[in-house]
Design a protein around this motif. Structure first.
Motif, PDB file in Angstrom:
ATOM      1  N   PHE A  42       0.797  -1.222   0.000  1.00  0.00           N
ATOM      2  CA  PHE A  42       0.034  -0.028  -0.019  1.00  0.00           C
ATOM      3  C   PHE A  42       0.829   1.275   0.145  1.00  0.00           C
ATOM      4  O   PHE A  42       0.356   2.249   0.459  1.00  0.00           O
ATOM      5  N   LYS A  45       0.180   5.375  -0.162  1.00  0.00           N
ATOM      6  CA  LYS A  45      -1.124   5.723  -0.007  1.00  0.00           C
ATOM      7  C   LYS A  45      -1.482   5.693   1.598  1.00  0.00           C
ATOM      8  O   LYS A  45      -0.611   5.340   2.610  1.00  0.00           O
ATOM      9  N   ARG A  46      -2.458   6.743   1.871  1.00  0.00           N
ATOM     10  CA  ARG A  46      -2.729   6.636   3.182  1.00  0.00           C
ATOM     11  C   ARG A  46      -3.418   5.507   3.611  1.00  0.00           C
ATOM     12  O   ARG A  46      -3.975   4.908   2.863  1.00  0.00           O
ATOM     13  N   LYS A  47      -3.582   5.214   4.924  1.00  0.00           N
ATOM     14  CA  LYS A  47      -4.020   3.776   5.308  1.00  0.00           C
ATOM     15  C   LYS A  47      -4.942   3.889   6.629  1.00  0.00           C
ATOM     16  O   LYS A  47      -4.418   4.881   7.645  1.00  0.00           O
ATOM     17  N   ASN A  76      -6.819   8.306  -2.518  1.00  0.00           N
ATOM     18  CA  ASN A  76      -5.344   7.816  -2.052  1.00  0.00           C
ATOM     19  C   ASN A  76      -5.562   7.150  -0.499  1.00  0.00           C
ATOM     20  O   ASN A  76      -4.368   7.425  -0.077  1.00  0.00           O
ATOM     21  N   THR A  77      -6.500   6.287  -0.414  1.00  0.00           N
ATOM     22  CA  THR A  77      -6.625   5.953   1.002  1.00  0.00           C
ATOM     23  C   THR A  77      -6.809   4.528   0.785  1.00  0.00           C
ATOM     24  O   THR A  77      -7.818   4.218  -0.011  1.00  0.00           O
ATOM     25  N   GLU A  78      -6.209   3.633   1.501  1.00  0.00           N
ATOM     26  CA  GLU A  78      -6.695   2.181   1.726  1.00  0.00           C
ATOM     27  C   GLU A  78      -7.175   2.015   2.956  1.00  0.00           C
ATOM     28  O   GLU A  78      -6.654   2.443   3.995  1.00  0.00           O
ATOM     29  N   GLU A 138       1.153   8.672   4.022  1.00  0.00           N
ATOM     30  CA  GLU A 138       1.704   7.924   2.906  1.00  0.00           C
ATOM     31  C   GLU A 138       3.050   7.575   3.017  1.00  0.00           C
ATOM     32  O   GLU A 138       3.437   6.461   2.509  1.00  0.00           O
TER      33      GLU A 138
END
Length: 167
Positions: A42, A45-47, A76-78, A138
């Protein structure tokens, strides 16, 4: 070690959540295809890590549905729900519930619960995870951390989503 409650009775975790500003530990969790994945899967990406004991409980199911609803609008986030459930059960849950914006990952062959300080040490839930939410930027820096004080309670959705909006 942290102390939370289960139905009002104290229970202990094996450690503490990663703190805000710290680098999140890498992990090895299992996805729906029985593949091991880690933070590098990931990258960039932001998580949002929605850590739950089991998707087969009402509060865990509710938090997954609510984050699924909110995740559809996140850039842009998981959003990941992490539980001890086997990947087969996670797939079945996500299909039945129409979960399309949250990835389910299993701790079943992982040290994740110990590495993130959320393994429950006592009570009938020993071996499962406490309920927690972590938000990583990120670069995998922790920007929000919540260990839910009563395991039967839902997390603070607004605080987690606010952390994402600031990132």
């Amino acid at each position: 070690m942290a102390t939370i409650t289960f139905q009002g009775k104290p229970i202990n975790t094996c450690g503490d959540l990663p703190t805000i500003g710290s680098q999140a530990p890498d992990f090895k969790l299992t996805n729906r295809k029985m593949q091991d994945v880690g933070l590098t899967n990931f990258a960039g990406k932001r998580k949002l890590l929605n850590i739950v004991p089991s998707l087969d409980t009402p509060t865990c199911a509710t938090s997954t549905r609510k984050f699924n609803e909110k995740a559809a609008h996140l850039h842009n986030t998981e959003v990941l729900v992490i539980s001890a459930d086997l990947p087969f059960a996670q797939v079945r849950f996500c299909e039945i519930e129409g979960i399309k914006h949250v990835g389910a990952l299993s701790t079943f062959r992982s040290s994740f619960a110990q590495d993130y300080g959320v393994e429950l040490l006592d009570s009938i839930l020993a071996g499962l995870t406490a309920r927690a939410v972590l938000v990583l930027d990120e670069t995998d820096t922790v920007i929000h951390a919540e260990l839910v004080a009563e395991i039967a309670d839902e997390p603070d959705y607004a605080a987690a989503l606010a952390a994402l909006s600031k990132a």
